[in-house]
Scaffold this motif. Structure first.
Motif, PDB file in Angstrom:
ATOM      1  N   ASN A   1       0.826  -1.216   0.000  1.00 21.56           N
ATOM      2  CA  ASN A   1       0.000   0.000   0.000  1.00 21.56           C
ATOM      3  C   ASN A   1       0.856   1.260   0.000  1.00 21.56           C
ATOM      4  O   ASN A   1       0.733   2.130   0.863  1.00 21.56           O
ATOM      5  N   GLY A   2       1.723   1.346  -0.992  1.00 21.53           N
ATOM      6  CA  GLY A   2       2.698   2.424  -1.039  1.00 21.53           C
ATOM      7  C   GLY A   2       2.114   3.817  -1.074  1.00 21.53           C
ATOM      8  O   GLY A   2       2.785   4.783  -0.706  1.00 21.53           O
ATOM      9  N   GLN A   3       0.856   3.964  -1.495  1.00 21.32           N
ATOM     10  CA  GLN A   3       0.243   5.288  -1.595  1.00 21.32           C
ATOM     11  C   GLN A   3      -0.506   5.692  -0.324  1.00 21.32           C
ATOM     12  O   GLN A   3      -0.998   6.821  -0.225  1.00 21.32           O
ATOM     13  N   ASP A   4      -0.590   4.795   0.646  1.00 19.59           N
ATOM     14  CA  ASP A   4      -1.309   5.106   1.884  1.00 19.59           C
ATOM     15  C   ASP A   4      -0.579   6.220   2.642  1.00 19.59           C
ATOM     16  O   ASP A   4       0.646   6.249   2.701  1.00 19.59           O
ATOM     17  N   THR A   5      -1.321   7.138   3.241  1.00 20.05           N
ATOM     18  CA  THR A   5      -0.723   8.297   3.904  1.00 20.05           C
ATOM     19  C   THR A   5      -0.693   8.188   5.425  1.00 20.05           C
ATOM     20  O   THR A   5      -0.232   9.107   6.097  1.00 20.05           O
ATOM     21  N   SER A   6      -1.196   7.079   5.995  1.00 21.50           N
ATOM     22  CA  SER A   6      -1.095   6.900   7.443  1.00 21.50           C
ATOM     23  C   SER A   6       0.342   6.547   7.810  1.00 21.50           C
ATOM     24  O   SER A   6       1.175   6.245   6.949  1.00 21.50           O
ATOM     25  N   VAL A   7       0.657   6.594   9.104  1.00 25.30           N
ATOM     26  CA  VAL A   7       2.022   6.292   9.548  1.00 25.30           C
ATOM     27  C   VAL A   7       2.311   4.815   9.280  1.00 25.30           C
ATOM     28  O   VAL A   7       1.600   3.936   9.776  1.00 25.30           O
ATOM     29  N   PRO A   8       3.348   4.496   8.485  1.00 26.59           N
ATOM     30  CA  PRO A   8       3.612   3.103   8.133  1.00 26.59           C
ATOM     31  C   PRO A   8       4.250   2.319   9.279  1.00 26.59           C
ATOM     32  O   PRO A   8       4.739   2.898  10.258  1.00 26.59           O
ATOM     33  N   LEU A   9       4.256   1.010   9.117  1.00 25.82           N
ATOM     34  CA  LEU A   9       4.921   0.100  10.050  1.00 25.82           C
ATOM     35  C   LEU A   9       6.154  -0.462   9.361  1.00 25.82           C
ATOM     36  O   LEU A   9       6.071  -1.018   8.266  1.00 25.82           O
ATOM     37  N   LEU A  10       7.313  -0.334  10.009  1.00 30.89           N
ATOM     38  CA  LEU A  10       8.561  -0.918   9.510  1.00 30.89           C
ATOM     39  C   LEU A  10       8.869  -2.166  10.329  1.00 30.89           C
ATOM     40  O   LEU A  10       8.995  -2.102  11.556  1.00 30.89           O
TER      41      LEU A  10
ATOM     42  N   LEU B   1      11.102   7.036   4.442  1.00 30.52           N
ATOM     43  CA  LEU B   1      10.243   6.962   5.625  1.00 30.52           C
ATOM     44  C   LEU B   1      10.628   8.089   6.580  1.00 30.52           C
ATOM     45  O   LEU B   1      11.654   8.025   7.245  1.00 30.52           O
ATOM     46  N   ASN B   2       9.816   9.104   6.648  1.00 29.29           N
ATOM     47  CA  ASN B   2      10.091  10.230   7.539  1.00 29.29           C
ATOM     48  C   ASN B   2       9.606   9.962   8.957  1.00 29.29           C
ATOM     49  O   ASN B   2      10.165  10.480   9.919  1.00 29.29           O
ATOM     50  N   ARG B   3       8.549   9.187   9.091  1.00 28.55           N
ATOM     51  CA  ARG B   3       8.048   8.783  10.399  1.00 28.55           C
ATOM     52  C   ARG B   3       7.378   7.427  10.251  1.00 28.55           C
ATOM     53  O   ARG B   3       6.765   7.131   9.224  1.00 28.55           O
ATOM     54  N   PHE B   4       7.513   6.591  11.258  1.00 28.49           N
ATOM     55  CA  PHE B   4       7.008   5.227  11.143  1.00 28.49           C
ATOM     56  C   PHE B   4       6.985   4.564  12.523  1.00 28.49           C
ATOM     57  O   PHE B   4       7.666   4.989  13.457  1.00 28.49           O
ATOM     58  N   HIS B   5       6.164   3.527  12.636  1.00 27.30           N
ATOM     59  CA  HIS B   5       6.189   2.642  13.788  1.00 27.30           C
ATOM     60  C   HIS B   5       7.255   1.575  13.522  1.00 27.30           C
ATOM     61  O   HIS B   5       7.381   1.089  12.393  1.00 27.30           O
ATOM     62  N   LEU B   6       7.991   1.187  14.548  1.00 25.28           N
ATOM     63  CA  LEU B   6       9.107   0.249  14.393  1.00 25.28           C
ATOM     64  C   LEU B   6       8.797  -1.040  15.141  1.00 25.28           C
ATOM     65  O   LEU B   6       8.510  -1.018  16.341  1.00 25.28           O
ATOM     66  N   TYR B   7       8.870  -2.170  14.454  1.00 23.82           N
ATOM     67  CA  TYR B   7       8.508  -3.473  15.003  1.00 23.82           C
ATOM     68  C   TYR B   7       9.686  -4.428  14.843  1.00 23.82           C
ATOM     69  O   TYR B   7      10.078  -4.754  13.725  1.00 23.82           O
ATOM     70  N   GLY B   8      10.267  -4.877  15.965  1.00 24.36           N
ATOM     71  CA  GLY B   8      11.366  -5.829  15.943  1.00 24.36           C
ATOM     72  C   GLY B   8      10.932  -7.172  16.504  1.00 24.36           C
ATOM     73  O   GLY B   8      10.260  -7.229  17.541  1.00 24.36           O
ATOM     74  N   ILE B   9      11.341  -8.247  15.835  1.00 26.64           N
ATOM     75  CA  ILE B   9      10.958  -9.598  16.232  1.00 26.64           C
ATOM     76  C   ILE B   9      12.203 -10.393  16.598  1.00 26.64           C
ATOM     77  O   ILE B   9      13.156 -10.454  15.811  1.00 26.64           O
ATOM     78  N   SER B  10      12.217 -11.006  17.778  1.00 28.85           N
ATOM     79  CA  SER B  10      13.309 -11.862  18.218  1.00 28.85           C
ATOM     80  C   SER B  10      14.646 -11.108  18.068  1.00 28.85           C
ATOM     81  O   SER B  10      14.776  -9.998  18.580  1.00 28.85           O
ATOM     82  N   ARG B  11      15.640 -11.673  17.375  1.00 28.19           N
ATOM     83  CA  ARG B  11      16.915 -10.968  17.257  1.00 28.19           C
ATOM     84  C   ARG B  11      16.766  -9.634  16.532  1.00 28.19           C
ATOM     85  O   ARG B  11      17.600  -8.733  16.695  1.00 28.19           O
ATOM     86  N   GLY B  12      15.707  -9.486  15.759  1.00 25.05           N
ATOM     87  CA  GLY B  12      15.426  -8.196  15.146  1.00 25.05           C
ATOM     88  C   GLY B  12      15.158  -7.102  16.167  1.00 25.05           C
ATOM     89  O   GLY B  12      15.246  -5.911  15.844  1.00 25.05           O
ATOM     90  N   VAL B  13      14.834  -7.480  17.409  1.00 24.94           N
ATOM     91  CA  VAL B  13      14.686  -6.499  18.493  1.00 24.94           C
ATOM     92  C   VAL B  13      16.003  -5.782  18.728  1.00 24.94           C
ATOM     93  O   VAL B  13      16.049  -4.552  18.876  1.00 24.94           O
TER      94      VAL B  13
ATOM     95  N   MET C   1       7.756   6.712  15.664  1.00 25.86           N
ATOM     96  CA  MET C   1       6.591   7.182  16.403  1.00 25.86           C
ATOM     97  C   MET C   1       6.258   6.283  17.592  1.00 25.86           C
ATOM     98  O   MET C   1       5.807   6.756  18.636  1.00 25.86           O
ATOM     99  N   SER C   2       6.450   4.980  17.447  1.00 22.31           N
ATOM    100  CA  SER C   2       6.233   4.025  18.533  1.00 22.31           C
ATOM    101  C   SER C   2       7.033   2.776  18.229  1.00 22.31           C
ATOM    102  O   SER C   2       7.521   2.588  17.103  1.00 22.31           O
TER     103      SER C   2
ATOM    104  N   LYS D   1       9.698   6.673  23.603  1.00 21.89           N
ATOM    105  CA  LYS D   1       8.578   6.457  22.686  1.00 21.89           C
ATOM    106  C   LYS D   1       7.558   5.570  23.383  1.00 21.89           C
ATOM    107  O   LYS D   1       7.859   4.881  24.354  1.00 21.89           O
ATOM    108  N   LYS D   2       6.364   5.554  22.858  1.00 23.93           N
ATOM    109  CA  LYS D   2       5.374   4.584  23.309  1.00 23.93           C
ATOM    110  C   LYS D   2       5.864   3.196  22.927  1.00 23.93           C
ATOM    111  O   LYS D   2       6.237   2.950  21.783  1.00 23.93           O
ATOM    112  N   LEU D   3       5.877   2.268  23.887  1.00 25.02           N
ATOM    113  CA  LEU D   3       6.474   0.947  23.689  1.00 25.02           C
ATOM    114  C   LEU D   3       5.491  -0.151  24.047  1.00 25.02           C
ATOM    115  O   LEU D   3       4.837  -0.105  25.095  1.00 25.02           O
ATOM    116  N   LEU D   4       5.421  -1.166  23.181  1.00 22.90           N
ATOM    117  CA  LEU D   4       4.662  -2.379  23.458  1.00 22.90           C
ATOM    118  C   LEU D   4       5.616  -3.555  23.395  1.00 22.90           C
ATOM    119  O   LEU D   4       6.298  -3.767  22.380  1.00 22.90           O
ATOM    120  N   VAL D   5       5.667  -4.336  24.471  1.00 26.57           N
ATOM    121  CA  VAL D   5       6.490  -5.536  24.528  1.00 26.57           C
ATOM    122  C   VAL D   5       5.574  -6.755  24.430  1.00 26.57           C
ATOM    123  O   VAL D   5       4.619  -6.878  25.204  1.00 26.57           O
TER     124      VAL D   5
END
Length: 234
Positions: A21-30, A90-102, A117-118, A176-180
């Motif tokens: 959804n490259g044209q979406d204007t909401s804050v993306p998730l990386l 990506l000027n602003r985005f939510h960041l999601y790390g999984i396992s070693r990606g954390v 952003m979070s 930042k706002k953090l969810l574990v």
């Protein structure tokens, strides 16, 4: 949902990534996948989160990304994230790390936090782990079929991670706002003390517990995992 494939230049190597959804204007998730995972494994999550824009990379030595002979410590993986952020603009985005990606996500945050952003961190403590001698050989032997198909992480990358990875406690505060995300079964990689440390690192930390999962939340409680992520980044 449209998904496009891209390659970001990181010095002499190229890092493969996908955008939905490259044209979406909401804050993306990386999305920063785990040790042996590839970008393609997260298409289902991207579909679930549609129409939100999502970006997911394959780190060096994984998937369709290049496999250099050297360069497998924390800073090298952090540079892969930075290359994708720049290439995808990506000027602003939510960041999601999984396992070693954390560890890679937190390493990125230490140097490039302004656009984040979070943060969502799944099933890994706030550290970058060195791998013991013999780990690479054991890992390759256990997952030999996957290596023969070159679908996930390649043997050169596994050996590079054992050879180069340094032990590092990631101690910079997370402003930042953090969810574990934490599994409750025996094979979870997060201890109670690891969670208390996240509380000390972030005043806005919250926790989502997965009662029927250990380390592998995506395969044990997929629907709950996807819903939890979607609700957090609303």
């Amino acid at each position: 949902m449209d998904i496009s494939s891209h390659r970001a230049s990181n010095g002499k190597i190229e890092i493969h990534y996908l955008i939905s959804n490259g044209q979406d204007t909401s804050v993306p998730l990386l999305i920063c996948p785990g040790l042996s995972e590839t970008a393609e494994e997260y298409v289902e999550l991207m579909t679930y989160l549609s129409p939100r824009k999502c970006v997911v990379l394959s780190f060096r030595g994984r998937g369709q990304s290049d496999t250099p002979e050297n360069g497998y410590d924390l800073q090298h993986h952090v540079s892969d994230i930075a290359a994708v952020v720049g290439d995808a603009q990506l000027n602003r985005f939510h960041l999601y790390g999984i396992s070693r990606g954390v560890a890679y996500a937190l390493g990125y945050m230490e140097k490039h936090s302004s656009g984040v952003m979070s943060v969502i961190l799944q099933e890994y403590p706030a550290e970058h782990r060195a791998m013991p001698e013999g780990w690479a050989k054991d890992y390759i032997n256990r997952y030999q079929v996957q290596f023969s198909r070159q679908r996930h992480i390649r043997p050169e990358a596994v050996r590079g991670i054992e050879r180069e990875s340094t032990q590092l406690r990631l101690s910079k505060g997370i402003n930042k706002k953090l969810l574990v995300l934490r599994g409750k079964l025996e094979d979870s990689l997060l201890s109670d003390e690891d969670c208390r440390r996240y509380e000390r690192l972030c005043t806005e930390a919250s926790f989502a517990l997965f009662e029927h999962s250990g380390h592998d939340l995506r395969h044990m409680e997929k629907e709950l995992l996807y819903r939890t992520i979607g609700d957090f980044i609303l």
